[in-house]
Enzyme design. Structure first.
Site, short mmCIF file in Angstrom:
data_model
loop_
_atom_site.label_atom_id
_atom_site.label_comp_id
_atom_site.label_asym_id
_atom_site.label_seq_id
_atom_site.Cartn_x
_atom_site.Cartn_y
_atom_site.Cartn_z
N ARG A 179 0.85 -1.20 0.00
CA ARG A 179 0.00 0.00 0.00
C ARG A 179 0.88 1.25 0.00
NH1 ARG A 179 -4.61 0.65 -1.62
NH2 ARG A 179 -5.45 -1.07 -0.38
N GLN A 224 -8.26 -7.79 -8.53
CA GLN A 224 -8.24 -6.37 -8.88
C GLN A 224 -6.79 -5.93 -9.16
OE1 GLN A 224 -10.57 -3.30 -7.85
NE2 GLN A 224 -9.21 -2.15 -6.53
N ARG A 236 1.59 -6.85 -9.27
CA ARG A 236 1.94 -6.23 -7.98
C ARG A 236 2.02 -7.25 -6.84
NH1 ARG A 236 -3.30 -2.88 -5.62
NH2 ARG A 236 -4.85 -4.53 -5.82
N HIS A 283 0.78 2.94 -10.47
CA HIS A 283 -0.17 3.40 -9.44
C HIS A 283 0.58 4.27 -8.41
CE1 HIS A 283 -3.38 3.36 -6.56
NE2 HIS A 283 -4.07 2.44 -7.20
N GLU A 334 -1.80 8.42 -11.65
CA GLU A 334 -1.45 7.09 -12.16
C GLU A 334 -1.49 7.06 -13.68
OE1 GLU A 334 -4.34 4.46 -10.26
OE2 GLU A 334 -4.46 5.80 -8.56
C1 BG6 Z 1 -7.17 3.20 -7.94
C2 BG6 Z 1 -8.59 2.92 -8.35
O1 BG6 Z 1 -6.34 3.12 -9.05
O2 BG6 Z 1 -6.78 2.22 -6.98
C3 BG6 Z 1 -9.49 2.93 -7.13
O3 BG6 Z 1 -9.01 3.88 -9.29
C4 BG6 Z 1 -8.97 1.96 -6.07
O4 BG6 Z 1 -10.80 2.60 -7.52
C5 BG6 Z 1 -7.52 2.28 -5.79
O5 BG6 Z 1 -9.77 2.09 -4.90
C6 BG6 Z 1 -6.89 1.35 -4.76
O6 BG6 Z 1 -6.98 0.02 -5.17
P1 BG6 Z 1 -6.45 -1.16 -4.28
O7 BG6 Z 1 -6.80 -2.43 -4.98
O8 BG6 Z 1 -4.94 -0.97 -4.19
O9 BG6 Z 1 -7.08 -1.01 -2.92
#
Ligand code: BG6
Length: 314
Positions: free
Chosen positions: A74, A98, A103, A183, A288
């Site tokens: 994170r 997701q 990653r 990201h 991003e």
């Molecule tokens: C962003 C998305 O790129 O990543 C968001 O647009 C998302 O919708 C955010 O909440 C964090 O994603 P994750 O999977 O790392 O919690």
């Protein structure tokens, strides 16, 4: 016997300061002679720190981020591939988590190369290459996305600059489709005093407003609540982040048509177990660069690359 016309020794130039690299326990740190540094975890090839010569940290990293390979990190710069966001049901990526698998897999360090400044005072930049290929994935992940691929992710640290470049190769005979994105969690002082320019008149999908499409009217965007937008700028003009009236970052893109702007704001961040401190939402802004609003199709044997550069202005 002493020779009469003995050649004099060639003058030796003092050796130039070199970038230093250390790879310990799957964490690579590189320093330039100027003092700039970058840290990359082989887990996800995630950049977790980027400091400029004065020691200022330019990336936000949650103090509760898992750094043991148990979940995506994170903060820093997680790499999104081959799908951005939740995968669509009717697509070849549909079984993936997701933001894909890049990653949350271990990459290998392929090596470094450096460039010298023209005045030969010191090495100007260092390029670090990381690789991930289908052969490195576990069987479960391979079954979810059964394509043969090779990724080379290059992180180039320069003076006050960080460049991220992704090279994607289809090593099989069957075509595949992918999305990718850097990201990037930029460290800022106060989200409420931060603006983004360079997106005026760009179309964007607003995920906070039912994924409807809007046209950006402002050239100084401020976040005033949860912000989650995917912009498609009209051209490759740079974006500028301004803090308290001063430019702090300039972001440029090459072959990356989209830019996501994300800040989860107070309530959403409260609900994220790996996001600490809880008031950290005030001090990060995700800008991003990526290619995510459609799919890039790669035929067997073909390759693609895209890159983004983050420049610190403070
Ligand atoms: C962003 C998305 O790129 O990543 C968001 O647009 C998302 O919708 C955010 O909440 C964090 O994603 P994750 O999977 O790392 O919690």
């Amino acid at each position: 016997m002493d020779r009469k016309n003995k050649p004099s020794p060639l003058p030796t130039s003092p050796s130039l300061p070199q970038p230093t690299i250390d790879l310990t326990d799957n964490v690579l740190t590189a320093h330039l002679p100027s003092g700039d540094s970058v840290t990359v975890h082989l887990y996800g090839a995630t950049v977790t720190s980027w400091k400029t010569a004065n020691g200022a940290e330019k990336l936000f990293l949650s103090t509760a981020a898992a750094l043991d390979g148990s979940k995506p990190i994170r903060g820093g710069i997680p790499l999104v591939f081959p799908v951005f966001g939740p995968p669509p049901k009717d697509h070849t990526t549909s079984k993936l988590p997701q933001h894909g698998f890049a990653r949350n897999n271990y990459w290998e360090f392929l090596g470094k190369s450096s460039t010298e400044s023209t005045d030969r005072k010191a090495d100007d930049s260092v390029k670090l290459d990381f690789g991930l290929s289908s052969g490195m994935l576990d069987e479960a992940t391979k079954a979810k996305w059964p394509f043969e691929f090779g990724l080379v992710y290059s992180v180039t640290l320069g003076k006050g600059k960080l460049e991220c470049g992704l090279h994607v190769q289809n090593k099989g005979s069957e075509a595949f489709e992918f999305q990718c994105l850097f990201h990037t969690y930029l460290a800022i002082k106060d989200i409420k005093k931060t603006t983004i320019s360079g997106l005026e008149s760009a179309q964007y999908i607003d995920k906070v407003r039912n994924a409807q499409t809007f046209t950006e009217e402002s050239n100084a965007i401020t976040c005033t609540g949860e912000t989650d937008r995917v912009y498609t700028p009209k051209d490759d003009s740079p974006l500028t982040v301004t803090e308290g009236g001063k430019s702090s970052f300039v972001v440029t893109r090459d072959a990356l048509p989209n830019v996501t702007v994300w800040n989860g704001w107070e309530d959403k961040i409260k609900g994220m177990g790996d996001f600490e401190p809880k008031d950290g939402w005030l001090r990060y802004l995700c800008i991003e660069p990526g290619s995510v609003n459609s799919w890039t199709k790669l035929e067997g044997g073909d390759a693609w690359e895209g890159s983004a550069t983050f420049e610190s202005k403070l």
